[in-house]
Write a protein that holds these residues in place. Sequence first.
Motif, short mmCIF file in Angstrom:
data_model
loop_
_atom_site.label_atom_id
_atom_site.label_comp_id
_atom_site.label_asym_id
_atom_site.label_seq_id
_atom_site.Cartn_x
_atom_site.Cartn_y
_atom_site.Cartn_z
N THR A 78 43.60 40.09 44.79
CA THR A 78 42.23 40.01 45.75
C THR A 78 41.13 39.63 45.38
N GLY A 79 40.84 39.73 44.06
CA GLY A 79 39.35 39.08 43.36
C GLY A 79 39.56 37.64 43.45
N GLU A 80 40.79 36.92 43.35
CA GLU A 80 40.75 35.67 43.57
C GLU A 80 40.37 35.11 45.11
N LYS A 81 40.72 35.83 45.76
CA LYS A 81 40.05 35.46 47.34
C LYS A 81 38.73 35.62 47.63
N ASN A 82 38.03 36.64 46.89
CA ASN A 82 36.81 36.91 46.91
C ASN A 82 35.93 37.04 45.74
N ALA A 126 34.24 40.29 44.37
CA ALA A 126 34.84 40.95 43.03
C ALA A 126 33.94 41.03 41.96
N TRP A 127 33.20 40.14 41.63
CA TRP A 127 32.46 40.06 40.50
C TRP A 127 31.22 41.31 40.74
N LYS A 128 30.61 41.28 41.91
CA LYS A 128 29.54 42.17 42.33
C LYS A 128 29.97 43.45 42.20
N LEU A 129 31.00 43.88 42.90
CA LEU A 129 31.59 45.28 42.97
C LEU A 129 31.75 45.83 41.50
N ASN A 159 41.26 34.37 32.88
CA ASN A 159 40.80 33.15 33.92
C ASN A 159 40.98 33.75 35.40
N THR A 160 41.06 35.09 35.75
CA THR A 160 40.92 35.47 36.74
C THR A 160 39.34 36.44 36.81
N VAL A 161 38.61 36.44 38.28
CA VAL A 161 37.40 37.05 38.17
C VAL A 161 37.61 38.54 37.71
N GLY A 176 46.84 48.38 45.59
CA GLY A 176 45.84 47.28 46.39
C GLY A 176 45.38 46.24 45.79
N GLY A 177 46.37 45.09 46.26
CA GLY A 177 45.73 43.58 45.74
C GLY A 177 46.09 43.47 44.15
N GLY A 178 47.03 44.16 43.58
CA GLY A 178 47.44 43.50 42.30
C GLY A 178 48.65 42.51 42.05
N THR A 179 48.78 41.83 41.10
CA THR A 179 49.61 41.19 40.70
C THR A 179 50.68 41.65 40.30
#
Length: 318
Positions: A80-84, A88-91, A138-140, A179-182
């Motif tokens: 999910t973080g790669e889409k936003n 993701a960084w902020k939260l 290399n993921t947020v 939720g939204g993991g690899t």
Amino acid sequence: TVLVIGACGQLGSELTMELRRMYGDANVVAADISAPKQADLRESGPFEKVDVLDSNVLAGLASKYKFKHIYHLAAVLSATGEKNPKFAWKLNMDGLFNVLDLALKQKVERVYWPSSIAVFGPSTPRQHTPQQTVMDPNTVYGISKQAGERWCEYYFQKYGLDVRSLRYPGLIGYKALPGGGTTDYAVDIYHQALESGKYECFLGEDTYLPMMYMPDALKATLDLMHAPAESIKVRDSYNLSAMSFSPKEVATAIKKHIPGFEITYKPDSRQQIADSWPQSIDDSAAQQDWGWTPTYDLDAMTGDMLVNLKKMKQEQAV
Ligand code: VAH
């Protein structure tokens, strides 16, 4: 009182129930951005609607209850973080700062914050990844977990805040959907094995990843949080390991119970994320410092998952 932020998540929902069994229902406050869907979580103890980015709401909560321990689990996960990326960084970061600062101000005794094998990247040794090693996530999500680890160690060294952390592998459980993991394929596959008898996997058949069954993740988290402070030598985040397996191996384990089960493979963008992570982890520091040992291997987890998922689906069906 104990506070669990992110209490409705895959880990949070099970950890909250376990903490309530340990400390008493009324002594564990579940907090999340929206109310729990799970009846047992909703009905068993206090719930507070909290946006971890709102430090005023957090401060209000801390004056309403006197928190002894805070478990801060709210985060945006890898896929999910790669889409936003910016959100993701902020939260992940501002949420952590709000909790660390609240804990300092309110003299909270201990704080728990989860890290992940996602802190490792393409240059990290992929077999038996060491506790101290090259980390080029290399993921947020991974970058935020790496930065978060540095900040947790900083708050410990500079301000004496007793914050503790584990680098979880992929977590697998039957009570709450991830939720939204690899690594979530390893949960979906069991649901599909029972519902349709087949599964199209979004990772390739030989994608080895470190994984852990939820009961082991709960044991590790509570063992770490109940260990005496002097035994905690690692103040960024402990490597943690139970097993490693590939989608092909999970399918083989499932076929022992459901012979007709079929798996197909259709790798998507999550393949690149999985390929940047380790295939196995060296968790000797956790073993030495606070006696970590896992219980479940792939066959034990598979048997337990299928039995419990089947029971849950029958109960939901009535
Ligand atoms: C994810 N389940 O896939 C999380 C975890 C190691 C994986 O961090 O993002």
